[in-house]
Write a protein that holds these residues in place. Structure first.
Motif, PDB file in Angstrom:
ATOM      1  N   ALA A   1       0.236  -5.494  -1.948  1.00 21.42           N
ATOM      2  CA  ALA A   1      -0.606  -4.232  -1.916  1.00 21.42           C
ATOM      3  C   ALA A   1       0.195  -3.408  -1.405  1.00 21.42           C
ATOM      4  CB  ALA A   1      -1.851  -4.361  -0.924  1.00 21.42           C
ATOM      5  N   VAL A   2       0.149  -1.890  -2.094  1.00 22.78           N
ATOM      6  CA  VAL A   2       0.801  -0.651  -1.781  1.00 22.78           C
ATOM      7  C   VAL A   2       0.023   0.522  -1.476  1.00 22.78           C
ATOM      8  CG1 VAL A   2       2.829   0.820  -2.506  1.00 22.78           C
ATOM      9  CG2 VAL A   2       2.939  -1.675  -3.074  1.00 22.78           C
ATOM     10  N   PRO A   3       0.048   1.429  -0.491  1.00 22.47           N
ATOM     11  CA  PRO A   3      -0.728   2.603  -0.281  1.00 22.47           C
ATOM     12  C   PRO A   3      -0.605   3.453  -1.442  1.00 22.47           C
ATOM     13  CG  PRO A   3       0.714   2.206   1.654  1.00 22.47           C
ATOM     14  CD  PRO A   3       1.292   1.405   0.355  1.00 22.47           C
TER      15      PRO A   3
ATOM     16  N   GLY B   1       4.138   7.877  -0.353  1.00 19.54           N
ATOM     17  CA  GLY B   1       5.521   8.309  -1.032  1.00 19.54           C
ATOM     18  C   GLY B   1       6.668   7.405  -0.221  1.00 19.54           C
ATOM     19  N   PRO B   2       6.665   7.256   0.947  1.00 17.21           N
ATOM     20  CA  PRO B   2       7.832   6.568   1.859  1.00 17.21           C
ATOM     21  C   PRO B   2       7.866   5.225   1.369  1.00 17.21           C
ATOM     22  CG  PRO B   2       6.599   8.064   3.276  1.00 17.21           C
ATOM     23  CD  PRO B   2       6.096   8.025   2.321  1.00 17.21           C
TER      24      PRO B   2
ATOM     25  N   VAL C   1       7.110  -9.631  -9.552  1.00 16.30           N
ATOM     26  CA  VAL C   1       6.005  -9.117  -8.562  1.00 16.30           C
ATOM     27  C   VAL C   1       5.043  -8.377  -9.371  1.00 16.30           C
ATOM     28  CG1 VAL C   1       6.034  -7.464  -6.578  1.00 16.30           C
ATOM     29  CG2 VAL C   1       7.952  -8.989  -6.490  1.00 16.30           C
ATOM     30  N   GLU C   2       3.759  -8.417  -8.723  1.00 19.11           N
ATOM     31  CA  GLU C   2       2.812  -7.509  -9.173  1.00 19.11           C
ATOM     32  C   GLU C   2       2.337  -6.556  -7.934  1.00 19.11           C
ATOM     33  OE1 GLU C   2      -1.335  -8.301 -11.711  1.00 19.11           O
ATOM     34  OE2 GLU C   2      -0.190 -10.003 -10.584  1.00 19.11           O
ATOM     35  N   PHE C   3       2.424  -5.203  -8.367  1.00 18.25           N
ATOM     36  CA  PHE C   3       2.143  -4.228  -7.266  1.00 18.25           C
ATOM     37  C   PHE C   3       0.667  -3.737  -7.545  1.00 18.25           C
ATOM     38  CE2 PHE C   3       6.626  -3.875  -7.012  1.00 18.25           C
ATOM     39  CZ  PHE C   3       6.772  -4.131  -5.734  1.00 18.25           C
ATOM     40  N   PHE C   4      -0.118  -3.736  -6.593  1.00 13.92           N
ATOM     41  CA  PHE C   4      -1.696  -3.319  -6.564  1.00 13.92           C
ATOM     42  C   PHE C   4      -1.695  -1.858  -5.558  1.00 13.92           C
ATOM     43  CE2 PHE C   4      -1.904  -7.596  -7.652  1.00 13.92           C
ATOM     44  CZ  PHE C   4      -2.867  -7.664  -8.842  1.00 13.92           C
ATOM     45  N   TYR C   5      -1.952  -0.796  -6.177  1.00 11.26           N
ATOM     46  CA  TYR C   5      -2.051   0.427  -5.430  1.00 11.26           C
ATOM     47  C   TYR C   5      -3.505   0.684  -4.860  1.00 11.26           C
ATOM     48  CZ  TYR C   5       2.431   0.897  -7.238  1.00 11.26           C
ATOM     49  OH  TYR C   5       3.955   0.680  -7.574  1.00 11.26           O
ATOM     50  N   LEU C   6      -3.614   0.479  -3.622  1.00 10.88           N
ATOM     51  CA  LEU C   6      -4.946   0.616  -2.858  1.00 10.88           C
ATOM     52  C   LEU C   6      -5.083   1.614  -1.796  1.00 10.88           C
ATOM     53  CD1 LEU C   6      -5.085  -3.442  -2.599  1.00 10.88           C
ATOM     54  CD2 LEU C   6      -6.156  -2.016  -4.278  1.00 10.88           C
ATOM     55  N   ARG C   7      -6.197   1.798  -1.365  1.00 11.45           N
ATOM     56  CA  ARG C   7      -6.435   2.900  -0.049  1.00 11.45           C
ATOM     57  C   ARG C   7      -5.579   2.223   1.001  1.00 11.45           C
ATOM     58  NH1 ARG C   7     -11.157   3.058   2.009  1.00 11.45           N
ATOM     59  NH2 ARG C   7     -10.958   5.162   2.753  1.00 11.45           N
TER      60      ARG C   7
ATOM     61  N   ILE D   1       0.875 -10.194   0.313  1.00 13.19           N
ATOM     62  CA  ILE D   1       1.407  -9.134   1.255  1.00 13.19           C
ATOM     63  C   ILE D   1       0.960  -7.770   1.160  1.00 13.19           C
ATOM     64  CG2 ILE D   1       3.195 -10.748   2.325  1.00 13.19           C
ATOM     65  CD1 ILE D   1       5.151  -9.207   0.737  1.00 13.19           C
ATOM     66  N   GLY D   2       1.122  -6.998   2.228  1.00 15.75           N
ATOM     67  CA  GLY D   2       0.774  -5.624   1.745  1.00 15.75           C
ATOM     68  C   GLY D   2       1.548  -4.733   2.685  1.00 15.75           C
ATOM     69  N   ILE D   3       1.621  -3.426   2.417  1.00 16.37           N
ATOM     70  CA  ILE D   3       2.343  -2.229   3.109  1.00 16.37           C
ATOM     71  C   ILE D   3       1.234  -1.419   3.796  1.00 16.37           C
ATOM     72  CG2 ILE D   3       3.828  -0.426   3.312  1.00 16.37           C
ATOM     73  CD1 ILE D   3       5.460  -1.860   1.489  1.00 16.37           C
ATOM     74  N   THR D   4       0.988  -1.295   4.961  1.00 20.26           N
ATOM     75  CA  THR D   4      -0.084  -0.438   5.613  1.00 20.26           C
ATOM     76  C   THR D   4       0.365   0.124   7.044  1.00 20.26           C
ATOM     77  OG1 THR D   4      -2.522  -0.227   6.125  1.00 20.26           O
ATOM     78  CG2 THR D   4      -1.317  -2.444   6.667  1.00 20.26           C
ATOM     79  N   GLY D   5      -0.567   0.587   7.752  1.00 25.44           N
ATOM     80  CA  GLY D   5       0.084   1.295   8.927  1.00 25.44           C
ATOM     81  C   GLY D   5      -0.610   0.094  10.073  1.00 25.44           C
ATOM     82  N   ARG D   6       0.244   0.184  11.308  1.00 30.49           N
ATOM     83  CA  ARG D   6      -0.211  -0.647  12.234  1.00 30.49           C
ATOM     84  C   ARG D   6      -1.737  -0.346  12.854  1.00 30.49           C
ATOM     85  NH1 ARG D   6       3.902  -0.299  15.868  1.00 30.49           N
ATOM     86  NH2 ARG D   6       4.971  -2.144  14.621  1.00 30.49           N
TER      87      ARG D   6
END
Length: 282
Positions: free
Chosen positions: A5-7, A14-15, A43-49, A64-69
């Motif tokens: 999961a990607v923002p 952007g970063p 890899v498969e990327f999902f762009y989510l809120r 896994i995903g990239i988000t804020g702490r």
């Protein structure tokens, strides 16, 4: 395939995309794309809120995903941090009208407005404070002026917005946040594809932090020079054609590179060069 999961928007988007591109992953070309497949890297990327990513990861449908702490903690989802990424840093503080709240203990019995109800409720409870929390989606600085709350809790960068609203910071910070990689709580930490992904991102972080430094120096000054450039394990030292001279190569912190170059020059080192590192594995 590894499902990540990607923002899809905001300060994280952007970063995060830049870091993934530097790590060798294909990224979307259009902001409207919600899913892309990178077959080369499996890899498969999902762009989510960003606010939803920890929740999706906690279900196990995404690996896994990239988000804020801050978003992870606020969500209360069954996900955990596995790698800090060093961008989108922010600090959370309480704020109030000058003279109305001296410290966090003074929030007892008061109402706090915030966009991060989960974080604030937990912090108040951990601090033993009995206060009401009102959730607002944005512009929380106006909540006090409009009588919705006696204090607010929000992200503070320069403090300009607070000062413009006639508010001041109260007490110590609630928490410090940054972009992170998360996984479902209790999932396999050693899963090979996850570990490969983390190594790539760690390689980007190191490449951004260090530069490669090369220089020539006299043999009698080598130990002093090496003390300035110890590298990660040890610098590479090679003899030059001219007797009594050696060539040295080592990784050095980018933010200290200019100072190190000055010190090396004072020792008598010459042909001092720095080169950007685009990728690495340590």
């Amino acid at each position: 395939m590894l499902r990540i999961a990607v923002p899809n928007k905001g300060s994280l988007s952007g970063p995060a995309a830049d870091m993934l591109h530097e790590a060798g992953y294909q990224q979307r070309r259009e902001s409207k794309e919600l899913r892309i497949v990178d077959p080369v890297n499996e890899v498969e990327f999902f762009y989510l809120r960003p606010r939803d990513i920890a929740i999706y990861v906690s279900t196990g449908r995404l690996d896994i995903g990239i988000t804020g702490r801050d978003l992870l903690i606020d969500s209360g989802a069954g996900a955990e941090e596995i790698l800090p990424l060093g961008f989108a840093r922010s600090t959370f503080h309480y704020a109030a009208k000058p003279g109305t709240v001296g410290g966090v203990e003074d929030l007892n019995g008061k109402t706090v407005a915030t966009s991060y109800e989960g974080i604030v409720s937990k912090h108040l409870a951990d601090s033993g404070i009995d206060a009401s929390v009102v959730h607002l989606d944005g512009a929380v600085e106006t909540a006090i002026e409009l009588g919705v709350a006696e204090a607010i809790a929000d992200v503070v960068e320069t403090g300009t917005s607070l000062r413009n609203a006639g508010l001041e910071i109260v007490g110590e910070s609630i928490m410090k946040s940054e972009a992170i990689v998360v996984r479902r709580t209790g999932s396999d930490a050693e899963e090979p594809k996850v570990q490969q992904f983390l190594r790539r991102l760690q390689g980007v972080l190191v490449a951004r932090t260090y530069v490669m430094m090369d220089y020539d120096c006299r043999v009698e000054q080598l130990e002093k020079a090496v003390a300035l450039t110890p590298g990660l394990e040890s610098p590479t030292v090679s003899p030059l054609h001219n007797e009594g001279w050696v060539a040295v190569r080592a990784m050095v912190p980018a933010k200290e590179a200019q100072r190190i170059m000055d010190d090396l020059y004072q020792l008598g080192a010459r042909a001092i060069l720095t080169t950007a590192i685009h990728a690495c594995r340590l």
